[in-house]
Design an enzyme around this catalytic site. Structure first.
Site, PDB file in Angstrom:
ATOM      1  CG  HIS A   1      -1.853  -1.070   1.395  1.00 46.80           C
ATOM      2  ND1 HIS A   1      -1.753  -2.033   2.369  1.00 46.80           N
ATOM      3  CD2 HIS A   1      -2.966  -1.385   0.682  1.00 46.80           C
ATOM      4  CE1 HIS A   1      -2.764  -2.882   2.269  1.00 46.80           C
ATOM      5  NE2 HIS A   1      -3.515  -2.528   1.246  1.00 46.80           N
TER       6      HIS A   1
ATOM      7  N   GLY B   1      -2.512  -1.544  -7.372  1.00 49.89           N
ATOM      8  CA  GLY B   1      -1.407  -2.507  -7.425  1.00 49.89           C
ATOM      9  C   GLY B   1      -1.637  -3.574  -8.480  1.00 49.89           C
TER      10      GLY B   1
HETATM   11  P1  AMP Z   1      -6.447  -3.650  -0.548  1.00 55.19           P
HETATM   12  O1  AMP Z   1      -6.287  -2.886   0.714  1.00 55.19           O
HETATM   13  O2  AMP Z   1      -6.054  -5.088  -0.435  1.00 55.19           O
HETATM   14  O3  AMP Z   1      -7.780  -3.429  -1.211  1.00 55.19           O
HETATM   15  O4  AMP Z   1      -5.378  -3.037  -1.552  1.00 55.19           O
HETATM   16  C1  AMP Z   1      -5.372  -1.670  -1.861  1.00 55.19           C
HETATM   17  C2  AMP Z   1      -4.451  -1.436  -3.018  1.00 55.19           C
HETATM   18  O5  AMP Z   1      -3.133  -1.866  -2.687  1.00 55.19           O
HETATM   19  C3  AMP Z   1      -4.877  -2.232  -4.283  1.00 55.19           C
HETATM   20  O6  AMP Z   1      -4.694  -1.409  -5.421  1.00 55.19           O
HETATM   21  C4  AMP Z   1      -3.907  -3.382  -4.265  1.00 55.19           C
HETATM   22  O7  AMP Z   1      -3.663  -3.910  -5.555  1.00 55.19           O
HETATM   23  C5  AMP Z   1      -2.657  -2.724  -3.708  1.00 55.19           C
HETATM   24  N1  AMP Z   1      -1.766  -3.733  -3.154  1.00 55.19           N
HETATM   25  C6  AMP Z   1      -2.070  -4.696  -2.249  1.00 55.19           C
HETATM   26  N2  AMP Z   1      -1.006  -5.504  -2.041  1.00 55.19           N
HETATM   27  C7  AMP Z   1      -0.002  -5.042  -2.829  1.00 55.19           C
HETATM   28  C8  AMP Z   1       1.351  -5.452  -3.068  1.00 55.19           C
HETATM   29  N3  AMP Z   1       1.879  -6.496  -2.451  1.00 55.19           N
HETATM   30  N4  AMP Z   1       2.065  -4.738  -3.937  1.00 55.19           N
HETATM   31  C9  AMP Z   1       1.542  -3.670  -4.594  1.00 55.19           C
HETATM   32  N5  AMP Z   1       0.281  -3.235  -4.406  1.00 55.19           N
HETATM   33  C10 AMP Z   1      -0.493  -3.909  -3.543  1.00 55.19           C
END
Ligand code: AMP
Length: 288
Positions: free
Chosen positions: A39, A149
């Site tokens: 994040h 991401g």
């Molecule tokens: P989430 O909180 O899981 O909904 O993720 C929020 C954002 O962070 C989304 O755009 C995800 O794709 C991105 N994200 C989560 N994990 C990763 C990671 N390991 N590397 C890069 N971006 C990430």
């Protein structure tokens, strides 16, 4: 960092940001909290590319199925605020569910074909929930760029289609997957894993590496590449495969022939935890 909890106040706060210097750009980083380096890499990209950075924390009930982990999803709001503040986020939107989905709400955003593939096939309605909440965030915040991401590759494909179809005036910026030292893609759900499960979970990134290796060595048969994925995943005895496929990165369609770039995507259950990972493989040198 200003923290705002109602859509109306958030819209006003974003407008106020733009009034200070009318030409300044706003970057948006939507999250569900339980923040990790993945994040934070999006926040850093936004800080580099935009004048102001807005983050959101909202565990979106609409994107969870009835038997999924909505209630036990990790919530670490205080710690998240400290991390975002330290990264220089200007504004945090953290609405309550009733603020985002008042009782009279009728409208849903659906991207039916793309949104029915990969995670959309095994998590019915998941991408309707994602598209609806992201559409609302775009309308409330009106960012110039929104940072997502590559970790959630299917989500990226769905949102790119939504931005195109609904004429959103913004750029989606896709940031690389951040991994732990052992290769495991960072995820808020990694917190659920026991030490043993964490080891087993490494099979996901290992399976992707073996496909990358096979493609580099000249393998072009999608059937063989799928077998390679399944073979590596099968080595982790307790892991249950949800999908393992080689697809078009934009439409998420399965393919029989390997194109110039393909998305290699896997999802698997490790105990009670569903994990995803992916990589893009290129079969042709990119001409500069
Ligand atoms: P989430 O909180 O899981 O909904 O993720 C929020 C954002 O962070 C989304 O755009 C995800 O794709 C991105 N994200 C989560 N994990 C990763 C990671 N390991 N590397 C890069 N971006 C990430």
């Amino acid at each position: 960092m200003q923290i705002v909890t109602s859509p109306r106040a958030m819209r006003a706060a974003c407008k106020a940001l733009q009034r200070v210097v009318p030409s300044q750009t706003i970057g948006l980083v939507p999250t569900m909290g339980a923040l990790h380096e993945g994040h934070l890499s999006l926040v850093r990209a936004s800080r580099q590319q935009c004048d102001r950075t807005v983050a959101t924390i909202f565990v979106n009930p609409l994107q969870f199925g009835p038997n999924e982990d909505f209630t036990r999803y990790p919530r670490t709001f205080q710690q998240d605020c400290e991390l975002l503040e330290a990264e220089g986020v200007d504004l945090l939107f953290a609405p309550a569910s009733e603020e985002m989905y008042p009782a009279q709400m009728q409208t849903i955003v659906d991207v039916p074909e793309i949104g029915g593939r990969l995670d959309g096939a095994s998590r019915q309605g998941h991408f309707r929930g994602v598209a609806t909440v992201v559409c609302k965030l775009f309308n409330i915040i009106q960012p110039d760029r929104a940072f997502f991401g590559q970790k959630d590759a299917a989500q990226v494909a769905v949102l790119q289609a939504m931005v195109r179809d609904l004429n959103f005036d913004l750029e989606l910026v896709v940031c690389p997957i951040v991994r732990e030292a052992n290769g495991l893609a960072m995820s808020s759900r990694n917190r659920y894993l026991s030490d043993e499960e964490r080891k087993e979970a490494q099979a996901l990134s290992r399976s992707l590496c073996s496909v990358q290796r096979a493609v580099a060595e000249g393998q072009r048969s999608v059937t063989t590449l799928r077998e390679t994925l399944l073979h590596e995943l099968a080595a982790a005895a307790s892991l249950r495969v949800d999908y393992a496929d080689v697809v078009d990165p934009n439409t998420l369609e399965s393919m029989s022939e390997l194109p110039a770039s393909a998305l290699v995507a896997v999802a698997a259950w490790v105990g009670q935890t569903r994990l995803i990972d992916n990589c893009i493989v290129h079969t042709e040198e990119v001409a500069l």
